[in-house]
Scaffold this motif. Structure first.
Motif, PDB file in Angstrom:
ATOM      1  N   ALA A  93       1.382  -0.844  -0.152  1.00 34.88           N
ATOM      2  CA  ALA A  93      -0.011   0.006  -0.239  1.00 34.88           C
ATOM      3  C   ALA A  93       0.944   1.416   0.236  1.00 34.88           C
ATOM      4  O   ALA A  93       0.639   2.004  -0.557  1.00 34.88           O
ATOM      5  CB  ALA A  93      -1.023   0.119   0.907  1.00 34.88           C
ATOM      6  N   TRP A  94       2.258   1.226   0.999  1.00 35.50           N
ATOM      7  CA  TRP A  94       3.121   2.391   0.839  1.00 35.50           C
ATOM      8  C   TRP A  94       4.224   3.085  -0.634  1.00 35.50           C
ATOM      9  O   TRP A  94       3.745   4.012  -0.894  1.00 35.50           O
ATOM     10  CB  TRP A  94       3.708   2.058   2.277  1.00 35.50           C
ATOM     11  N   ILE A  95       3.991   1.413  -1.360  1.00 30.01           N
ATOM     12  CA  ILE A  95       4.641   1.927  -2.777  1.00 30.01           C
ATOM     13  C   ILE A  95       3.637   2.588  -3.165  1.00 30.01           C
ATOM     14  O   ILE A  95       4.157   3.275  -4.213  1.00 30.01           O
ATOM     15  CB  ILE A  95       5.770   0.579  -3.080  1.00 30.01           C
ATOM     16  N   LEU A 134       0.230   7.461 -12.916  1.00 32.72           N
ATOM     17  CA  LEU A 134       0.803   9.018 -12.073  1.00 32.72           C
ATOM     18  C   LEU A 134       1.797   9.241 -12.488  1.00 32.72           C
ATOM     19  O   LEU A 134       2.422  10.083 -12.027  1.00 32.72           O
ATOM     20  CB  LEU A 134      -0.069   9.367 -10.804  1.00 32.72           C
ATOM     21  N   PHE A 135       2.635   8.095 -12.468  1.00 34.08           N
ATOM     22  CA  PHE A 135       3.751   8.003 -12.222  1.00 34.08           C
ATOM     23  C   PHE A 135       4.896   6.963 -13.300  1.00 34.08           C
ATOM     24  O   PHE A 135       5.382   5.766 -12.522  1.00 34.08           O
ATOM     25  CB  PHE A 135       4.417   7.249 -10.676  1.00 34.08           C
ATOM     26  N   PRO A 136       5.040   7.216 -14.428  1.00 31.92           N
ATOM     27  CA  PRO A 136       5.325   7.047 -15.073  1.00 31.92           C
ATOM     28  C   PRO A 136       6.760   6.564 -15.419  1.00 31.92           C
ATOM     29  O   PRO A 136       7.578   5.377 -15.633  1.00 31.92           O
ATOM     30  CB  PRO A 136       4.941   7.192 -16.399  1.00 31.92           C
ATOM     31  N   GLN A 137       7.594   7.180 -14.952  1.00 29.45           N
ATOM     32  CA  GLN A 137       8.981   7.027 -14.951  1.00 29.45           C
ATOM     33  C   GLN A 137       9.682   6.028 -14.128  1.00 29.45           C
ATOM     34  O   GLN A 137       9.271   5.750 -12.933  1.00 29.45           O
ATOM     35  CB  GLN A 137       9.503   8.766 -14.937  1.00 29.45           C
ATOM     36  N   ALA A 145      13.318   7.023  -4.062  1.00 23.37           N
ATOM     37  CA  ALA A 145      11.855   7.979  -3.981  1.00 23.37           C
ATOM     38  C   ALA A 145      10.985   7.056  -3.088  1.00 23.37           C
ATOM     39  O   ALA A 145      10.450   8.356  -2.317  1.00 23.37           O
ATOM     40  CB  ALA A 145      11.452   7.064  -5.491  1.00 23.37           C
ATOM     41  N   LEU A 146      11.106   5.414  -3.395  1.00 18.82           N
ATOM     42  CA  LEU A 146       9.942   4.622  -2.417  1.00 18.82           C
ATOM     43  C   LEU A 146      10.688   5.252  -0.753  1.00 18.82           C
ATOM     44  O   LEU A 146       9.715   4.894   0.016  1.00 18.82           O
ATOM     45  CB  LEU A 146       9.599   3.559  -2.440  1.00 18.82           C
ATOM     46  N   LEU A 151       8.745   7.144   3.773  1.00 10.11           N
ATOM     47  CA  LEU A 151       8.856   9.055   5.806  1.00 10.11           C
ATOM     48  C   LEU A 151       7.760   8.925   5.838  1.00 10.11           C
ATOM     49  O   LEU A 151       7.478   9.490   7.450  1.00 10.11           O
ATOM     50  CB  LEU A 151      10.350   9.897   5.377  1.00 10.11           C
ATOM     51  N   ALA A 152       7.245   9.473   5.148  1.00 12.08           N
ATOM     52  CA  ALA A 152       5.392   9.773   5.218  1.00 12.08           C
ATOM     53  C   ALA A 152       4.810   8.978   6.356  1.00 12.08           C
ATOM     54  O   ALA A 152       4.410   9.781   7.197  1.00 12.08           O
ATOM     55  CB  ALA A 152       5.801  10.631   4.004  1.00 12.08           C
ATOM     56  N   ARG A 153       5.063   7.702   5.948  1.00 14.23           N
ATOM     57  CA  ARG A 153       4.414   7.063   5.813  1.00 14.23           C
ATOM     58  C   ARG A 153       4.603   6.563   7.653  1.00 14.23           C
ATOM     59  O   ARG A 153       4.055   6.237   8.449  1.00 14.23           O
ATOM     60  CB  ARG A 153       3.995   6.145   5.349  1.00 14.23           C
TER      61      ARG A 153
END
Length: 299
Positions: A93-95, A134-137, A145-146, A151-153
């Motif tokens: 769920a986080w990723i 939404l995140f194609p790169q 990035a993850l 960190l936010a979660r």
């Protein structure tokens, strides 16, 4: 009025960030373990899995992973390991940039699937198809990035867990002092809720009950300081309105509130960073001891 202010040196370093980064570094192993699993399942990397065109294959990959056993642990905001099934559900769920407990859990009951694992897999696959474009790169699915997402979660998780931990510290301080000095007050089980206000500890006496709201603040200055003061004042007002005595326990490194404006006969204010749990515990116990004459009035 008993309103001591115990001071500790200001902590310039962001202790919370330091602790969370240390946890995230450990959680990198969980990400790497997932990438190994994806390669074993025929994917080049996480990005290639996110771009999977077959729902059936993606769902099978997710469900198999949810049922998978691994020795690698995923740690929460207090560096405690999640249980295996919960760890993999939270991680996926986080990723996918979502919140498993707050947002996804209520949705699960309306998702198709004969078992919880099937419903989770179906829901996660829908998220994969939504978030992927939404995140194609490919870089959006790399660990750097993850790790920011994690960190936010974990910061949100840490705040919630810290609240529970703080309640335990306050409860323990009162229990130790009561046993040491034979204070005949009963510490109630669990917190007390009155309307929307929560009091961490109840001290039940023969004549009256004392409600103890615990309030902590890490940041310094800004508009939130006024909100913090208002929050304390509201807790005191609600307790008094419903016929209870109130004994706030405030731990804040920098708070410019006027203690006399709180209209509370007794309170504990430790001027300290609430992340310094080991230092706070003995200080708190000492301050509770100073309140013994006041506490015994209610025994």
């Amino acid at each position: 009025m008993h309103n001591p202010i115990l001071k500790m040196a200001f902590i310039i370093e962001n202790l919370r960030l330091r602790d969370l980064v240390a946890i995230i570094r450990q959680n990198q192993k969980f990400y790497e373990d997932f990438c190994v699993y994806l390669k074993q399942s025929g994917y080049r990397n996480l990005h290639s899995f996110i771009c999977e065109q077959s729902d059936a294959k993606a769902i099978k990959t997710i469900q198999t992973y949810l049922d998978r056993q691994s020795q690698v642990q995923l740690l929460d905001g207090l560096a405690r390991p999640y249980q295996d099934a919960t760890a993999r559900w939270y991680f996926l769920a986080w990723i996918l940039r979502d919140a498993p407990a707050q947002r996804l859990q209520p949705i699960l009951s309306s998702v198709e699937g004969a078992s919880l694992a099937e419903r989770r897999a179906n829901l996660l696959n829908q998220l994969r198809k939504f978030v992927g474009p939404l995140f194609p790169q490919a870089g959006s699915w790399s660990w750097p990035a993850l790790s920011e997402v994690m960190l936010a979660r974990l910061e949100g998780s840490r705040r919630a867990l810290k609240g529970t931990r703080f309640e335990e510290i306050v409860r323990t301080a009162f229990r130790k002092v009561f046993e040491k000095h034979s204070v005949q007050l009963t510490i109630g089980v669990g917190e007390k809720r009155i309307n929307e206000e929560t009091f961490d500890v109840q001290l039940v006496g023969k004549s009256r009950t004392i409600l103890v709201p615990g309030k902590t603040r890490e940041t310094m200055g800004g508009g939130h300081a006024n909100l913090f003061t208002r929050d304390i004042f509201k807790a005191i007002s609600v307790a008094h309105e419903y016929g209870y005595e109130c004994l706030p326990v405030i731990i804040a490194e920098s708070w410019g509130g006027d203690l006399t404006s709180l209209r509370c006969e007794n309170l504990i204010y430790l001027r300290a960073n609430p992340n310094q749990i080991d230092a706070i515990e003995p200080m708190l116990e000492l301050e509770v001891e100073k309140l013994i004459p006041f506490l015994k009035r209610f025994a």
